[in-house]
Design a protein around this motif. Sequence first.
Motif, short mmCIF file in Angstrom:
data_model
loop_
_atom_site.label_atom_id
_atom_site.label_comp_id
_atom_site.label_asym_id
_atom_site.label_seq_id
_atom_site.Cartn_x
_atom_site.Cartn_y
_atom_site.Cartn_z
N PRO A 165 0.81 -1.22 0.00
CA PRO A 165 0.00 0.00 0.00
C PRO A 165 0.84 1.26 0.00
N ALA A 166 2.00 1.20 0.70
CA ALA A 166 2.89 2.36 0.78
C ALA A 166 4.24 1.88 1.29
N PRO A 167 5.31 2.67 1.05
CA PRO A 167 6.61 2.31 1.65
C PRO A 167 6.53 2.34 3.17
N GLY A 168 7.52 1.70 3.83
CA GLY A 168 7.53 1.66 5.28
C GLY A 168 8.80 1.02 5.81
N PRO A 169 8.83 0.68 7.10
CA PRO A 169 10.05 0.13 7.72
C PRO A 169 10.45 -1.21 7.12
N GLU A 192 9.92 11.88 3.01
CA GLU A 192 10.12 12.28 4.40
C GLU A 192 10.70 11.13 5.21
N ASN A 193 11.59 11.47 6.10
CA ASN A 193 12.18 10.50 7.03
C ASN A 193 12.86 9.35 6.29
N VAL A 194 13.75 9.69 5.36
CA VAL A 194 14.54 8.68 4.66
C VAL A 194 15.56 8.09 5.62
N ARG A 195 15.60 6.78 5.66
CA ARG A 195 16.58 6.08 6.50
C ARG A 195 17.24 4.97 5.67
N ASP A 196 18.40 5.30 5.01
CA ASP A 196 19.14 6.49 5.37
C ASP A 196 19.57 7.29 4.13
N ILE A 213 12.85 4.18 -6.61
CA ILE A 213 13.53 4.72 -5.44
C ILE A 213 14.33 3.59 -4.81
N LEU A 214 15.64 3.74 -4.82
CA LEU A 214 16.55 2.76 -4.21
C LEU A 214 16.95 3.29 -2.83
N VAL A 215 16.60 2.55 -1.79
CA VAL A 215 16.89 2.98 -0.42
C VAL A 215 18.09 2.19 0.09
N ASP A 216 19.14 2.90 0.46
CA ASP A 216 20.35 2.31 1.02
C ASP A 216 20.40 2.65 2.51
N THR A 217 20.93 1.74 3.30
CA THR A 217 20.90 1.91 4.75
C THR A 217 22.30 1.96 5.35
N GLY A 277 14.48 2.30 6.10
CA GLY A 277 13.61 2.36 4.95
C GLY A 277 13.04 3.74 4.74
N LEU A 278 11.92 3.82 4.04
CA LEU A 278 11.18 5.07 3.88
C LEU A 278 10.12 5.11 4.95
N ILE A 279 10.44 5.74 6.06
CA ILE A 279 9.58 5.69 7.24
C ILE A 279 8.43 6.68 7.14
N GLY A 280 8.76 7.86 6.63
CA GLY A 280 7.74 8.90 6.55
C GLY A 280 6.97 8.82 5.25
N PRO A 281 6.01 9.69 5.06
CA PRO A 281 5.22 9.67 3.83
C PRO A 281 6.08 9.95 2.59
N ALA A 282 5.71 9.30 1.49
CA ALA A 282 6.29 9.58 0.18
C ALA A 282 5.16 10.09 -0.71
#
Length: 651
Positions: A404-408, A435-439, A481-485, A500-505
């Motif tokens: 449904p959406a990105p998350g932890p 918002e709240n990109v980790r990391d 969107i490639l999320v690196d930690t 991950g992408l914790i906040g809204p995208a």
Amino acid sequence: MHRRSFLALSLLTPLAFAGSGWAASLATGRPSAAPDGKPHAFTFGKREFLLDGEAFRVHSGEMHPARIAKEHWRHRIRMARAMGLNTVAIYVMWNHHEREPGVFDFESGNRDVAGFIRLCAEEGMWVYLRPGPYICGEWTNGGLPAYLLRDPDTRLRTRDDPRYMAAVRRYIAALAPRVAPLMASAGGPVLMLQIENEYSMFADDIGYLDALRDIWRENGIAGPFSVSDGLKDLQRRKAYPHGSALGLDGADVADLVKGRGFAGESPVWVGEGYPGWLTHWGEPTFATKDYEATLRHIMSAGYSFNLYVVHGGTNFGLTAGSNAEDDGSQFQPVITSYDYGAPVDERGRPTEQYMRLRRVIADVTRVTPHALPPEPASATFAPVTPRPFAALWDNLPGAAVTLPAPGPNEILFGQDQGLVVYRKRIAKGAVLRLENVRDYALVHVDGREVGSVSRVVHPMLNSKPDLMLPDANSPERTLEILVDTFGHINFGPRIGDHKGLIGPASIDGLPLRDVEAWAIPLDDDWVRGLRPIADESAPTTAGSAGAGSGSAGADSSAETRSPRGPIFFKSTLNIESPGDVYIDMTAWSKGYLWINGQLLGRYWNIGPQQRLFCPGPWLRAGDNELLVLDLHRHAPAVVTAAESLQASRRP
């Protein structure tokens, strides 16, 4: 609060002796007492440690088996002994031994904690054991397993969460049988066991510390026990369990005297004294300190001490932790090297400070130290330029899942660190907000890198949540969107942060919904199964993006046959005689480096680290495989050998 803020260590005249037996202990030469396979009684006297009833000074230096190639363990222990120390302190990183619930590994490679402790005994060194469950140590999540984060309701470091305490009980029940035969009372070298670490810097529930101590006792470890804390935090929260030895971190003599107000007649000592310091990505230089005058002062006043660290080693793989302010801001990931500015450098060589501290210890104890062991062999190789080998986009594992959406990452995928790819077909839009990109989020539109968002604040990086998307000629585009930690926060109230992408995208204020996702753990099985680029002779671009500051890079004129990044590059290092070597990645951007299948760790051109340490035992005579995953480069760059992490600090 940052991890162990720098402490002003004053050089005062000694205010008081640590205990009445200090003068006698110097006269009787007890610093030379060593484990001999026979049972010994390590106990607490009046404000001092006793070994078989006589005053004993713990002169300890810390190192961590998990940060050292197993083949180098004995050498590093001998370096501590040659410095004049009589004890080796070690952290046991819980998450290094239990990646999944109930699946333990205390035997393979540098996870053989009991084997390391036995080596200490063979080399005549006592052991101060610090097994957590929480250790901090600039290690990801402070040593707590990331699987604990899969349940968002789990609370860490509290007796009030039954899920957490059940996991702690399981861990201690697995470790205690390996430790019990190695306690000094059973003929082993382990003098003392730390209950928890710097708990007053986190909370004030003495009952939690008492519960941990009781679990060890239930599993056959009778003690003695210790805690370690900073004096200011101890004064604020007062989380001291009665009857434990009190280690004060960064303490001078005046602090140690104040510590008696908590410990009473139990020993007070320097639980962590800092001859070096930690370094984060993006800092201008490697941190250093000078501990010579402080050590002389502490020893002359009759106190025991533990140097944190005598030898740091390396945060191999994905083990490095991160720091942040109490509100989560100022995120600071720790570099791959854990050289720490320590007296014994990352390669195991003595620094100039090593020799000075060695003289201090010899002067005060009047004991001639052992000779230094020979240095481990070194190696080199001719410069190489790896070729493109595999494209990340051709190796997304399995079928996508639709969310449904990105998350932890931990909750959605059960994944600790590594990478996650999100993909979505989008209509025209101008502003992507993450918002709240980790990391670290790298954004592609229709196969082109268009920018990045970084949790790390640095002049080379875009730390703002908004990215302008390029104009489109077509009504629909593909957003990736490639999320690196980086490692989990290891200190303070934000420990247990999700990735991950914790906040809204969102795009132009409209949330991203129903996105495809792939989780990429960067584990051995996935790396071994990489599918190569079909035609490795295809031309590649001459340019590359920089640190990911939002530039589309020099690939805007890329030839159509060029594989798009991120790309794996591969080469062969020909080494005549294996030995320790640094791999210089100065010409590269941001990514990961493997040698012969071993993930050495992360590199990043924001520095200060540009070279990654490769232990000689991980190399072989002849050909060795080098594999690089660079998140930004489309064209290869040169890789060279280096002799040290930075300009030499040797004597």
